[in-house]
Design a protein around this motif. Sequence first.
Motif, mmCIF file in Angstrom:
data_model
loop_
_atom_site.group_PDB
_atom_site.id
_atom_site.type_symbol
_atom_site.label_atom_id
_atom_site.label_comp_id
_atom_site.label_asym_id
_atom_site.label_seq_id
_atom_site.Cartn_x
_atom_site.Cartn_y
_atom_site.Cartn_z
ATOM 1 N N GLU A 194 13.066 1.776 1.309
ATOM 2 C CA GLU A 194 12.297 0.536 1.435
ATOM 3 C C GLU A 194 11.257 0.407 0.332
ATOM 4 O O GLU A 194 11.053 -0.677 -0.232
ATOM 5 C CB GLU A 194 11.640 0.491 2.818
ATOM 6 N N ARG A 195 10.572 1.517 -0.012
ATOM 7 C CA ARG A 195 9.594 1.479 -1.103
ATOM 8 C C ARG A 195 10.273 1.162 -2.436
ATOM 9 O O ARG A 195 9.753 0.394 -3.247
ATOM 10 C CB ARG A 195 8.852 2.818 -1.191
ATOM 11 N N PHE A 196 11.424 1.770 -2.653
ATOM 12 C CA PHE A 196 12.165 1.560 -3.898
ATOM 13 C C PHE A 196 12.606 0.107 -4.038
ATOM 14 O O PHE A 196 12.422 -0.521 -5.083
ATOM 15 C CB PHE A 196 13.381 2.491 -3.922
ATOM 16 N N GLU B 39 12.412 5.292 4.546
ATOM 17 C CA GLU B 39 11.100 4.915 3.993
ATOM 18 C C GLU B 39 11.138 4.873 2.467
ATOM 19 O O GLU B 39 10.610 3.942 1.843
ATOM 20 C CB GLU B 39 10.040 5.913 4.463
ATOM 21 N N ASN B 40 11.758 5.883 1.860
ATOM 22 C CA ASN B 40 11.857 5.917 0.400
ATOM 23 C C ASN B 40 12.697 4.773 -0.126
ATOM 24 O O ASN B 40 12.389 4.192 -1.174
ATOM 25 C CB ASN B 40 12.455 7.262 -0.044
ATOM 26 N N LYS C 35 11.390 -2.498 -2.580
ATOM 27 C CA LYS C 35 10.216 -3.353 -2.738
ATOM 28 C C LYS C 35 9.767 -3.374 -4.195
ATOM 29 O O LYS C 35 9.398 -4.422 -4.735
ATOM 30 C CB LYS C 35 9.082 -2.862 -1.835
ATOM 31 N N LYS C 36 9.786 -2.213 -4.853
ATOM 32 C CA LYS C 36 9.425 -2.129 -6.268
ATOM 33 C C LYS C 36 10.348 -2.994 -7.122
ATOM 34 O O LYS C 36 9.936 -3.561 -8.131
ATOM 35 C CB LYS C 36 9.501 -0.677 -6.744
ATOM 36 N N GLN D 189 8.519 5.121 -8.559
ATOM 37 C CA GLN D 189 7.366 5.412 -7.712
ATOM 38 C C GLN D 189 6.263 6.100 -8.516
ATOM 39 O O GLN D 189 6.538 6.853 -9.449
ATOM 40 C CB GLN D 189 7.789 6.317 -6.542
#
Length: 528
Positions: free
Chosen positions: A518-520, A515-516, A522-523, A100
């Motif tokens: 899902e962001r991870f 949320e964290n 996605k990356k 991130q």
Amino acid sequence: MKKSRISLLFGILLTVVGCVKQGEEAKQPNIVFIMSDDHAYQAISAYGHGLNKTPNIDRIADEGAVFTHGYVTNSICAPSRAVMLTGKHSFVNGKVDNLQEFDWNQDNFAKQLQKAGYQTAMIGKIHIDGLPQGFDYSNVLPGQGQYYNPDFIENGEKKRYEGYCTQITTDIALDWLKNKRQQDKPFLMLYHQKAPHRTWMPEKKYLDLFDDTTFTPPANFFDEYENRPVAAEHEMGIFEHMDLVYDLKMLDEEGEIEGKYRGAAQNMYNRMNDEQRAAWDAHYKPLIEEFKSLKPKGKDLALWKFNRYMRDYLATIQSVDDGVGEVLDYLDEAGLAENTIVVYTSDQGFYLGEHGWFDKRFMYEESFRTPILMRYPKEIKPGTVVDELIQNLDFAPTFLDYANTPIPEDIQGESFRKVVSGETEDWRDAIYYTYYEYPGEHNVQRHNGIRTDRYKLIHFYYDSDTWELYDLQEDPTEMNNLYNDPAYIDIQKEMHKKFIEVREKYGDSDELDKENLERFLKKKNIQY
């Protein structure tokens, strides 16, 4: 008349002396914040484990304080550094993992000190992309950096330096202290070393330092992870996962020794100049031939790898210790020591064979715990021992407190100034931990947890729902998971209650975890 005049003059003199003395007491301290990367507390001689000698780092403890219960909030490089800068947990400052992005526009303690009149510098490793904010001068390594002939980014401009990274970082720091800072202003210098981060490439003068030392592995080196199924899934074992070529330098010209990261190892070797390469070859080529001759297998191979790892790892620390000595000597010679706070720490701890591991990430003690040593002659008595639960979350408010600068309300850490000076024993009774970088390198599942002075509760989640409970007084090496032990059911309930309280205190939640995650994912282009 004459007597009255003398009395008046004496009174004026006392007032002037009093004002000078008061001004001296109010003078803001300089701050030198030294951070290494992956430096296990076991590998600092002040902690008494006997693996190596670090006389210069020990000076900080001898002349100040050693912290026996220093911890991080997230045992991985970039998130740990973001916590250090902001005084906020990873899920608040946004840097939850190495992938991130970090928002440099948010506040940090260096920005606050700038407002308070400090001149600030960041030198060495930060492992966070972007131009550092809050610093009048920065000269940092890009990413992980290189041990030999490293690139640095000085105030946004990239340049290559010839030599060994640890010494270069020290030279840049000393040059800033001697020649670049304004002598009439208080200063903050973040002096951050790459070493002893993987791949543990020693400086030329220390290549042979531990050649005659055979290290005894920890008692749980051959851990079978009974009743700890998540730990059993790791990919950070010295025997199974440590790369012979990349990690242990067995880069043979014939290519007979198998190595998953041979290309990366070759690139590091190619980076050296002729003189460096000659010294390197003189040391490692005989070891390569010896290894080929021995052909160790099974436990013999595990112990061979452990000793090669320990020799290189500890040799890199010797150069770090040298640099600390050079900086401390300068502070003494320049008359700055009395009014300068010096802190030595690491961005997290590291496994030196405990549970059979290298690396970090887990909430078990060896990577959760980090060394902290601190000197400030004006307030800290030599030989002080601090046993309270201190975290890297607390550095930012502590430095602001010493600088007599207001601590922003959104900082989650607490100043330990009065704790280390012995003025108060009122302190927290539990600390909170999070780890997010999974699926990922070393296969350590996402988890969070709390630690008190005696007990530890860990929750692993994502594709499991596993709880672990440890009695650290009876089981300091965390081999016996007591979560389902009937004798500890009341402790389990108390720790769950405390876990909920601490999460609420810091503002963490299952929703934030999701949320964290899902962001991870996605990356990493992983479907959730």
